[in-house]
Write an enzyme that holds these catalytic residues in place. Sequence first.
Site, PDB file in Angstrom:
ATOM      1  N   HIS A 319       0.810  -1.228   0.000  1.00  0.00           N
ATOM      2  CA  HIS A 319       0.000   0.000   0.000  1.00  0.00           C
ATOM      3  C   HIS A 319       0.842   1.276   0.000  1.00  0.00           C
ATOM      4  O   HIS A 319       0.342   2.358  -0.305  1.00  0.00           O
ATOM      5  CB  HIS A 319      -0.916  -0.017   1.234  1.00  0.00           C
ATOM      6  CG  HIS A 319      -2.161   0.792   1.081  1.00  0.00           C
ATOM      7  ND1 HIS A 319      -2.202   1.970   0.348  1.00  0.00           N
ATOM      8  CD2 HIS A 319      -3.415   0.607   1.566  1.00  0.00           C
ATOM      9  CE1 HIS A 319      -3.438   2.461   0.403  1.00  0.00           C
ATOM     10  NE2 HIS A 319      -4.183   1.659   1.118  1.00  0.00           N
ATOM     11  N   LYS A 398     -26.449   2.118  -6.902  1.00  0.00           N
ATOM     12  CA  LYS A 398     -26.300   3.549  -7.148  1.00  0.00           C
ATOM     13  C   LYS A 398     -27.505   4.165  -7.853  1.00  0.00           C
ATOM     14  O   LYS A 398     -27.918   5.285  -7.532  1.00  0.00           O
ATOM     15  CB  LYS A 398     -25.028   3.751  -7.989  1.00  0.00           C
ATOM     16  CG  LYS A 398     -24.674   5.191  -8.256  1.00  0.00           C
ATOM     17  CD  LYS A 398     -23.365   5.296  -9.026  1.00  0.00           C
ATOM     18  CE  LYS A 398     -23.538   4.807 -10.439  1.00  0.00           C
ATOM     19  NZ  LYS A 398     -22.369   4.783 -11.272  1.00  0.00           N
ATOM     20  N   LEU A 406     -29.758  11.110  -3.169  1.00  0.00           N
ATOM     21  CA  LEU A 406     -28.822  10.910  -2.062  1.00  0.00           C
ATOM     22  C   LEU A 406     -27.450  10.540  -2.630  1.00  0.00           C
ATOM     23  O   LEU A 406     -27.364   9.923  -3.694  1.00  0.00           O
ATOM     24  CB  LEU A 406     -29.321   9.789  -1.143  1.00  0.00           C
ATOM     25  CG  LEU A 406     -30.650  10.058  -0.408  1.00  0.00           C
ATOM     26  CD1 LEU A 406     -31.140   8.800   0.288  1.00  0.00           C
ATOM     27  CD2 LEU A 406     -30.510  11.210   0.585  1.00  0.00           C
TER      28      LEU A 406
END
Length: 604
Positions: A319, A398, A406
Site C-alpha cells: 500500500h 447507485k 442521495l
Amino acid sequence: MEKQVLESSEERTFQFQDSLPSLPVPPLDESLSKYLDAVKPFLNQEDYQRTEDIVKKFENKLLERAKMRRNWLEDWWLNVAYLDLRISTQIHCNMGGPGPYIEHCWPPKEGTQIERACVNIWHTLKYWDLLRAEKVAIERSGNAILDMNQFRMLFCTCKIPGVTRDSIGSYFKTETEGECPSHLIVLCRGRVFAFDAIHEGNMVTPPEILRQLTYIQKRCHSEPDGPGLAALTSNERTKWAELREYLIDLDPKNLTLLEKIQRSLFVVCLDDSSPHATPEDYTELTRLGLTGDPTVRWGDKSYNVIFFSNGICSAFCDHSPFDAMALITMLSYAEKKIIENEGKWKGSDKVRDIPWPEELVFTVDQKITNEIGRTKELYYEKVSDLQLVNYAFTSFGKALIRAKKLHPDTFVQLALQLAYYKCHGRPGCCYETAMTRRFYHGRTETIRSCTVEAVEWCKSMLDPSDGPYHRAQLMHKAFAKHNKMRKECENGKGFDRHLLGLLLIAQEQGLPVPELYVDNAFTASGGGGNFVLSTSLTGYTRFSGSALPMVHHGYGFFYAIRDDRIVTTCSCWKSCPETDAEVLCRTVFQCFQDMLQLTVAAQL
C-alpha cells in the site's frame, strides 16, 4: 507550424504535474474547531483553550515547512503511515481484491489458469506501454486535474526493508525519461523465475507468454518445490531486513537476484488453490488473495497478480506507493479490453524463438531454510485469526440511491454507522479515505464519519417512539454534514493530516507532545490510528478491494457501489470476542433496506 499544434493538443499523462497547486495548510482555528466537533460523540466537552495555545507554537514551523515544499505532508505521511511500521505490513497494510471476471468472460474452470493469465498479463503490459508513452488519460474531478504521480508506482516498484525504516525503490521511466526495466517475475511452488516482456523491441504476445508460463509450470510440477523465499516478505519488517542482509552476506549473487525482483514490472503468482467464488459471494477468493500461500506472493511488490488453478484471479499490493484508485483505473482498463475481446486472444498465434525463462536460484543455508519454515508458521497462525466476508447486496445500488437524490457513498457510510450502533450499542469512530489528488502528490485525508449528526440519527432510528418524519429529517442532516466534510477534505481543508503535521513538528523539534495528543478524546475518537472502523469506497466499477482492520477490536469495511448492487468486504479478528464481520455485514445490508424504507415512509 499548424501540424505541431494539432499533435501537441493531445494531453500527456504527466504534463500537468508541475502546475498542480501545492498542498495547503488550513487555518489552525478551523482545524481545531473541526476536531472539537469530531470528538463530541466520544467526550464530555472540556476546555481546549490550553491545547490551542500550545499548538499555536508549532503552527509557524509547519507553515515554514509548507513554504519550502510543494507537499509538506508527502515524506512524513510515507514514513509515519507506512515505512516506519515494524509490524508485518504484508498482513496488516497490504491491499488486494478479486478480479470480477467470473461475472462475464471467465467463470471458474480448472485447467484455464495459464491461458487466462497470459491474456490478462498482456493487457496489463499494454497499459504499461501506454503509461510509458504518457497516453494514459489524465484523471479529473469535475474540472480539476488530478495528480497522476501514483500511476508511476504501479510498475517496477518495490518496498525494501530497513532495520528501522523501509524505503521504496521505483525504477519506472517514461519513454522520454529513458530505459525502463521490462522483465516479469513468476512465483510458482516456492520457486522464482524471470523473463523479459520485450523481445527484439516488441512486446511478447499472449501465445509467447503462454509458452513461458507453460515452461515454468511444467518444471515446477515435475521437480521438487523450491525453498519459498518469498515467504520472508511477510515477516515483521526489522526481522525481514536482517534476514535480507544475511542473505546478501551469504552470497553477493543473492543481492543481484533480489534487485531483479525489485526492479521487475510486476509479479505473477501461480497459486495451486481453487477458491470458490460467485458474483454474490467472493469471500474465499478475497481471503486467499489477501492471506493465501506466502511462498507465492512478494509482499513488498507494488503489484502482484495472482492466478488460481481454477482460472480466477486476484490483485495483491503493497500500500505504501499508491492508494487503491490508481490500481483500479489500471485494472478497469484491462477488464474493458478483455471483455471487448471476449476473454480471448484474437491476434497471431506465431511464437518467436524467445529465450526461455531463467530461474532465480538463491543461495540458502540451514538458517534461512529454518527461518522460512518459522515465518510460514507464524504467518498461518496470524491469518487463521482473520474473519472476512465479501458479499454483494443485490436489492439495489447507485441508480436507486441517486434517484432518491442521495449521495451513494454517504448512504453506505451512514448505514455502517447505524449497523455498528445496532451491533455494539455505541458510536463507532470511523476513518473514511478522501482523496486529495487535486494537489501536487496529494494522497488522502480522513473523513471522520461518526459525526454528532450521524449519532443523533442512529439514536432516533433505535428509539421506537420516534416517527419516520423526524428520522428522515435527522438523516438528511447527517447526509449534509458528511457531504460537506467530504468536500472540505478533498479541497485540503480536513484536519487529521494537519494535526499529524503539528505533532511531527513537535517531535522533530524535540519538544513535549501537546496535551491534545495524549488526551483520552484524541484516541477515543480514532486519532493516532485508533479508528475502530477503517473504511473506503473503492469506486463505482466492478473492482472491490480491501485491507485488514486498523486495530484489534476494529473492522475493515470496504465497498464498491454499482448501478444495481453494493459489494462489501468486511473483516475483523476472531480473537476479539466483541467483533463479528458476518453479523456487521448482514446488519449493514438490513440498514440499507431500512434507509430506503425511510425515504419512502417520509415521502422523500
